[in-house]
Enzyme design. Structure first.
Site, PDB file in Angstrom:
ATOM      1  N   ASP A 139       0.795  -1.222   0.000  1.00  6.04           N
ATOM      2  CA  ASP A 139       0.000   0.000   0.000  1.00  6.04           C
ATOM      3  C   ASP A 139       0.828   1.273   0.000  1.00  6.04           C
ATOM      4  OD1 ASP A 139      -2.602  -1.038  -0.140  1.00  6.04           O
ATOM      5  OD2 ASP A 139      -2.570  -1.544   1.993  1.00  6.04           O
ATOM      6  N   ASP A 201      -6.604  -4.704  -5.724  1.00  4.14           N
ATOM      7  CA  ASP A 201      -6.285  -3.322  -5.354  1.00  4.14           C
ATOM      8  C   ASP A 201      -4.859  -2.937  -5.767  1.00  4.14           C
ATOM      9  OD1 ASP A 201      -7.931  -4.921  -3.600  1.00  4.14           O
ATOM     10  OD2 ASP A 201      -8.171  -3.207  -2.265  1.00  4.14           O
TER      11      ASP A 201
END
Length: 421
Positions: A139, A201
């Protein structure tokens, strides 16, 4: 004979002038073909959208929220159902949402020209420079590019370059060449899976790698991003172009062990924001590579997503529960796709597709800016009615910071398109 020659001389100049005038028009039209294509895409549009009002609404919301968000050790993440103010969480290296608020400020600065938001963006960006060394998860792209990447691109903060390249190095360290993807989560954080995990993602984090490869970072960053996209394209999607959320690979052989979900309704369901990440991700990859296979795939994903939407253009949190009116919506998915479709409308060559993607994006933005989804007069965010992880029992029917981020990104992209017309 002399009379005929004189007549020809008199006629030759206007024909010559006409020829070169036509040639000049042709050259200019070729040079500006993309702008003209965008103009064509908007000329038949019947969606009424007051872009200035939507941008002004966002700025007004920031004027309310920003004075309350003074603790630089935290960032706004969500507004709970029936509450009005942002719940702030620590700028922790394991919390993936820290970059979105500074990203919102950068886009608002670009969309409005108001220097106040640039000053706020710098202040909110530079508090987590140390995150450039995160290697515990994927992330870091979400965390660093909306803040430092937009600061470089929009704010002219060239000193952010080394921070971004270091961040890209950290992200690239999670690439497993035996699998062909960047490892997403750690198994300690998500013990259901024991080996190499990749989630849909992760496609959004490739933006950091592409940027690094273009700005002095390792050329391997480009190759890693492309290989990750290719492997994900091969393994992460069903024949009908819907997506799984989580794939667990054998870390040594690269074989697929499991296809599951973390935030969707069921392992085999179609989590709506996962579909949105795919549309956005492959549009991004085509924009960076100009490889037509990625454009074709982005269009297939976009078309599938559009075919699943309800009338108001905002999906339920999972497409497999959409027929139940009691199930919550996910405005964040709509914001992600609206932004992606505006980009896609400028990348495709076919006029019909340009018009279609542009107009579908406008419909989404009109819905998001409507009384039904707008937070104006109700809470401090831009949007309401997002769902982060209903399957985990939290962030259900709330305002989410990343919904606001992709919404203002979409509005900013639309403004740039319209300025070219």
């Amino acid at each position: 004979m002399d009379n005929n020659l004189n007549l020809l001389k008199e006629l030759r100049f206007p024909f010559k002038k006409l020829f070169f005038t036509g040639l000049l028009v042709f050259i200019i039209s070729c040079k500006n073909s993309k702008t003209q294509q965008i103009a064509l895409a908007t000329s038949d549009n019947n969606v009424s959208l007051d872009l200035d009002k939507l941008i002004n609404d966002c700025e007004s919301q920031l004027e309310i929220a920003a004075p309350k968000l003074t603790d630089l050790t935290k960032h706004p993440r969500l507004i709970e159902t029936n509450e009005t103010e942002w719940k702030q969480v620590p700028n922790d290296k394991l919390i993936w949402t820290s970059g979105f608020y500074p990203g919102i400020l950068w886009y608002t600065y670009e969309a409005t020209g108001n220097e106040r938001w640039k000053e706020e963006a710098i202040k909110r960006t530079e508090v987590f420079e140390d995150f450039k060394n995160i290697t515990e998860h994927h992330d870091i792209g979400f965390m660093m590019f909306p803040a430092y990447g937009l600061g470089y691109e929009i704010g002219g903060k060239k000193e952010y370059k080394d921070i971004l390249i270091t961040s890209a190095n950290s992200l690239a360290s999670r690439y497993n060449p035996k699998v062909g993807t960047i490892r997403s989560w750690s198994n300690k954080m998500h013990p259901r899976w024991q080996q190499h995990i990749t989630i849909i993602d992760n496609m959004l984090n490739l933006e950091l790698l592409f940027w690094s490869a273009k700005h002095g970072g390792s050329k391997s960053h480009y190759d890693i991003a492309v290989k990750h996209a290719e492997t994900t394209m091969k393994n992460h999607f069903r024949p009908d172009y819907t997506s799984w959320h989580v794939i667990e690979y054998d870390s040594i052989s690269g074989a697929i062990l499991n296809r599951h979900t973390k935030q969707g309704y069921a392992d085999n369901s179609r989590w709506s924001r996962g579909q949105a990440w795919g549309v956005y991700g492959y549009t991004l990859v085509y924009k960076e590579t100009k490889d037509k296979k990625f454009l074709d795939f982005a269009q297939k994903l976009a078309d599938k997503y559009l075919s699943l939407l309800p009338e108001d253009m905002v999906p339920a949190w999972d497409f497999d529960v959409q027929n139940d009116p009691k199930e919550e919506k996910d405005a964040s998915a709509a914001a992600v796709v609206a932004s992606a479709l505006l980009d896609l409308s400028t990348l495709v060559d076919n006029k019909e597709d340009q018009e279609r993607y542009y107009n579908e994006a406008l419909k989404m933005l009109k819905s998001l800016g409507s009384e039904k989804y707008s937070a104006v007069g109700k809470a401090d965010s831009f949007l309401l009615h997002s769902t982060g992880a209903k399957s985990l029992g939290h962030e259900i029917d709330v305002a989410l910071i990343y919904a606001d981020y992709y919404y203002i990104e979409a509005l900013d992209r639309l403004k740039k398109i319209q300025e070219k017309i």
